[in-house]
Design a protein around this motif. Structure first.
Motif, PDB file in Angstrom:
ATOM      1  N   GLY A  42      -2.634  -8.605  17.029  1.00  0.00           N
ATOM      2  CA  GLY A  42      -3.658  -8.980  16.055  1.00  0.00           C
ATOM      3  C   GLY A  42      -4.207 -10.378  16.262  1.00  0.00           C
ATOM      4  N   GLY A  43      -3.512 -11.199  17.045  1.00  0.00           N
ATOM      5  CA  GLY A  43      -3.992 -12.538  17.360  1.00  0.00           C
ATOM      6  C   GLY A  43      -3.606 -13.618  16.365  1.00  0.00           C
ATOM      7  N   ASP A  44      -2.912 -13.267  15.296  1.00  0.00           N
ATOM      8  CA  ASP A  44      -2.523 -14.279  14.313  1.00  0.00           C
ATOM      9  C   ASP A  44      -1.253 -14.994  14.757  1.00  0.00           C
ATOM     10  OD1 ASP A  44      -4.491 -13.877  12.158  1.00  0.00           O
ATOM     11  OD2 ASP A  44      -3.648 -11.851  12.182  1.00  0.00           O
ATOM     12  N   LEU A  45      -1.151 -16.279  14.379  1.00  0.00           N
ATOM     13  CA  LEU A  45       0.009 -17.103  14.741  1.00  0.00           C
ATOM     14  C   LEU A  45       0.835 -17.418  13.504  1.00  0.00           C
ATOM     15  CD1 LEU A  45      -1.587 -19.703  17.163  1.00  0.00           C
ATOM     16  CD2 LEU A  45      -0.188 -17.741  17.758  1.00  0.00           C
ATOM     17  N   VAL A  46       2.148 -17.383  13.679  1.00  0.00           N
ATOM     18  CA  VAL A  46       3.090 -17.757  12.629  1.00  0.00           C
ATOM     19  C   VAL A  46       4.089 -18.732  13.241  1.00  0.00           C
ATOM     20  CG1 VAL A  46       4.928 -16.930  11.116  1.00  0.00           C
ATOM     21  CG2 VAL A  46       2.847 -15.587  11.391  1.00  0.00           C
ATOM     22  N   THR A  47       4.359 -19.833  12.542  1.00  0.00           N
ATOM     23  CA  THR A  47       5.315 -20.828  13.015  1.00  0.00           C
ATOM     24  C   THR A  47       6.697 -20.469  12.501  1.00  0.00           C
ATOM     25  OG1 THR A  47       3.608 -22.519  12.975  1.00  0.00           O
ATOM     26  CG2 THR A  47       5.884 -23.280  13.046  1.00  0.00           C
TER      27      THR A  47
ATOM     28  N   ASP B  47      15.675  -7.037   3.610  1.00  0.00           N
ATOM     29  CA  ASP B  47      14.816  -7.919   4.387  1.00  0.00           C
ATOM     30  C   ASP B  47      13.698  -7.058   4.956  1.00  0.00           C
ATOM     31  OD1 ASP B  47      16.500 -10.076   3.979  1.00  0.00           O
ATOM     32  OD2 ASP B  47      17.632  -9.703   5.804  1.00  0.00           O
ATOM     33  N   LEU B  48      12.472  -7.264   4.504  1.00  0.00           N
ATOM     34  CA  LEU B  48      11.355  -6.486   5.002  1.00  0.00           C
ATOM     35  C   LEU B  48      10.911  -7.017   6.353  1.00  0.00           C
ATOM     36  CD1 LEU B  48       9.343  -6.123   1.693  1.00  0.00           C
ATOM     37  CD2 LEU B  48      10.815  -4.444   2.778  1.00  0.00           C
ATOM     38  N   PHE B  49      10.443  -6.118   7.236  1.00  0.00           N
ATOM     39  CA  PHE B  49      10.012  -6.500   8.576  1.00  0.00           C
ATOM     40  C   PHE B  49       8.502  -6.694   8.600  1.00  0.00           C
ATOM     41  CE2 PHE B  49       8.436  -5.677  12.798  1.00  0.00           C
ATOM     42  CZ  PHE B  49       9.245  -6.490  13.559  1.00  0.00           C
ATOM     43  N   TYR B  50       8.065  -7.791   9.185  1.00  0.00           N
ATOM     44  CA  TYR B  50       6.647  -8.099   9.335  1.00  0.00           C
ATOM     45  C   TYR B  50       6.356  -8.501  10.768  1.00  0.00           C
ATOM     46  CZ  TYR B  50       6.270  -8.377   4.243  1.00  0.00           C
ATOM     47  OH  TYR B  50       6.278  -8.092   2.906  1.00  0.00           O
ATOM     48  N   THR B  51       5.111  -8.284  11.182  1.00  0.00           N
ATOM     49  CA  THR B  51       4.598  -8.860  12.421  1.00  0.00           C
ATOM     50  C   THR B  51       3.759 -10.067  11.995  1.00  0.00           C
ATOM     51  OG1 THR B  51       2.592  -7.518  12.392  1.00  0.00           O
ATOM     52  CG2 THR B  51       4.517  -6.594  13.536  1.00  0.00           C
ATOM     53  N   PRO B  52       3.411 -10.964  12.915  1.00  0.00           N
ATOM     54  CA  PRO B  52       2.592 -12.118  12.514  1.00  0.00           C
ATOM     55  C   PRO B  52       1.279 -11.716  11.823  1.00  0.00           C
ATOM     56  CG  PRO B  52       3.575 -12.552  14.633  1.00  0.00           C
ATOM     57  CD  PRO B  52       3.907 -11.119  14.302  1.00  0.00           C
ATOM     58  N   SER B  53       0.608 -10.681  12.317  1.00  0.00           N
ATOM     59  CA  SER B  53      -0.651 -10.253  11.691  1.00  0.00           C
ATOM     60  C   SER B  53      -0.416  -9.716  10.285  1.00  0.00           C
ATOM     61  CB  SER B  53      -1.334  -9.180  12.539  1.00  0.00           C
ATOM     62  OG  SER B  53      -1.760  -9.727  13.754  1.00  0.00           O
ATOM     63  N   GLU B  54       0.660  -8.956  10.085  1.00  0.00           N
ATOM     64  CA  GLU B  54       0.968  -8.435   8.757  1.00  0.00           C
ATOM     65  C   GLU B  54       1.318  -9.558   7.793  1.00  0.00           C
ATOM     66  OE1 GLU B  54       2.757  -4.023   9.851  1.00  0.00           O
ATOM     67  OE2 GLU B  54       4.124  -5.716   9.676  1.00  0.00           O
ATOM     68  N   LEU B  55       1.969 -10.587   8.288  1.00  0.00           N
ATOM     69  CA  LEU B  55       2.336 -11.717   7.437  1.00  0.00           C
ATOM     70  C   LEU B  55       1.095 -12.471   6.980  1.00  0.00           C
ATOM     71  CD1 LEU B  55       4.945 -13.090   6.385  1.00  0.00           C
ATOM     72  CD2 LEU B  55       4.700 -14.683   8.262  1.00  0.00           C
ATOM     73  N   VAL B  56       0.123 -12.652   7.880  1.00  0.00           N
ATOM     74  CA  VAL B  56      -1.084 -13.420   7.564  1.00  0.00           C
ATOM     75  C   VAL B  56      -2.086 -12.596   6.763  1.00  0.00           C
ATOM     76  CG1 VAL B  56      -3.085 -14.583   8.578  1.00  0.00           C
ATOM     77  CG2 VAL B  56      -0.815 -14.957   9.538  1.00  0.00           C
ATOM     78  N   LYS B  57      -2.337 -11.360   7.208  1.00  0.00           N
ATOM     79  CA  LYS B  57      -3.387 -10.540   6.588  1.00  0.00           C
ATOM     80  C   LYS B  57      -2.886  -9.628   5.479  1.00  0.00           C
ATOM     81  CE  LYS B  57      -5.965 -10.478  10.869  1.00  0.00           C
ATOM     82  NZ  LYS B  57      -6.185  -9.736  12.099  1.00  0.00           N
ATOM     83  N   GLY B  58      -1.606  -9.307   5.479  1.00  0.00           N
ATOM     84  CA  GLY B  58      -1.064  -8.393   4.490  1.00  0.00           C
ATOM     85  C   GLY B  58      -0.603  -7.105   5.159  1.00  0.00           C
ATOM     86  N   LYS B  59       0.301  -6.397   4.477  1.00  0.00           N
ATOM     87  CA  LYS B  59       0.915  -5.193   5.051  1.00  0.00           C
ATOM     88  C   LYS B  59       0.500  -3.970   4.246  1.00  0.00           C
ATOM     89  CE  LYS B  59       5.383  -3.590   6.646  1.00  0.00           C
ATOM     90  NZ  LYS B  59       6.709  -4.018   6.983  1.00  0.00           N
ATOM     91  N   GLY B  60       0.217  -2.881   4.933  1.00  0.00           N
ATOM     92  CA  GLY B  60      -0.106  -1.625   4.278  1.00  0.00           C
ATOM     93  C   GLY B  60      -1.554  -1.548   3.829  1.00  0.00           C
ATOM     94  N   LYS B  61      -1.865  -0.470   3.121  1.00  0.00           N
ATOM     95  CA  LYS B  61      -3.239  -0.244   2.651  1.00  0.00           C
ATOM     96  C   LYS B  61      -3.651  -1.258   1.594  1.00  0.00           C
ATOM     97  CE  LYS B  61      -3.177   4.670   3.608  1.00  0.00           C
ATOM     98  NZ  LYS B  61      -3.230   6.029   3.054  1.00  0.00           N
ATOM     99  N   GLN B  62      -2.674  -1.715   0.799  1.00  0.00           N
ATOM    100  CA  GLN B  62      -2.982  -2.680  -0.254  1.00  0.00           C
ATOM    101  C   GLN B  62      -2.972  -4.120   0.256  1.00  0.00           C
ATOM    102  OE1 GLN B  62      -0.469  -0.348  -0.666  1.00  0.00           O
ATOM    103  NE2 GLN B  62      -1.672   1.082  -1.877  1.00  0.00           N
TER     104      GLN B  62
END
Length: 164
Positions: free
Chosen positions: A88-93, A35-50
């Motif tokens: 990051g200000g992004d929202l996830v439901t 199970d990979l861990f994400y924050t709301p901003s990483e989920l919306v914008k993407g994770k890592g350099k790629q």
């Protein structure tokens, strides 16, 4: 090659194939349980350099702060939905069907484990609330730097009920 060497070679090949198969099965089983861990901003914008985004149906963990005023409870069942945010200000439901932890409240840090339903919605199978004011997992602490923690505001009725 004499028959004795052929037997040894066959035994060695069988052992190598058996060990290779066992390692392959173990790695396959482990990959199914990650199970990979994400924050709301990483989920919306993407994770890592790629800027890699998870796909719908992928299992993941998401951590952030519960948006004040976003908790919506279904009156006829245990279903509840709420929004998570981070620096990051992004929202996830997050949608959850079950009993929330006692420490769950608006403005509180939580971690939800579940499946990504669409780009900004997670169907949670488990919700964990932060257990203490001091401790926070390093990934969440990093993503929430500079944000203020909301303390709950209680009504007079709630305060009186606590002292009975």
């Amino acid at each position: 090659m004499n028959p004795r060497r052929k037997k040894r070679l066959a035994v060695i090949l069988a052992i190598v194939l058996g060990i290779g198969s066992a390692i392959g099965l173990v790695l396959y089983a482990l990959s199914q349980n990650i199970d990979l861990f994400y924050t709301p901003s990483e989920l919306v914008k993407g994770k890592g350099k790629q800027l890699v985004k998870p796909e719908a149906g992928q299992r993941l963990r998401i951590g952030g702060m519960v948006m004040p005023g976003s908790v919506v409870r279904d009156q006829s069942s245990l279903k509840v939905s709420f929004k998570l945010y981070d620096a990051g200000g992004d929202l996830v439901t997050v949608e959850f069907d079950g009993i929330l932890p006692d420490l769950f409240r608006e403005g509180q840090g939580i971690v939800a484990m579940g499946v990504l339903k669409d780009a900004t919605t997670v169907t949670a199978s488990e919700v964990l609330a932060k257990h203490d004011e001091e401790y926070m997992p390093p990934e969440i602490a990093e993503s929430l730097k500079g944000m203020q923690h909301f303390k709950p505001e209680y009504t007079e009725e709630q305060l009186e009920g606590a002292h009975k």
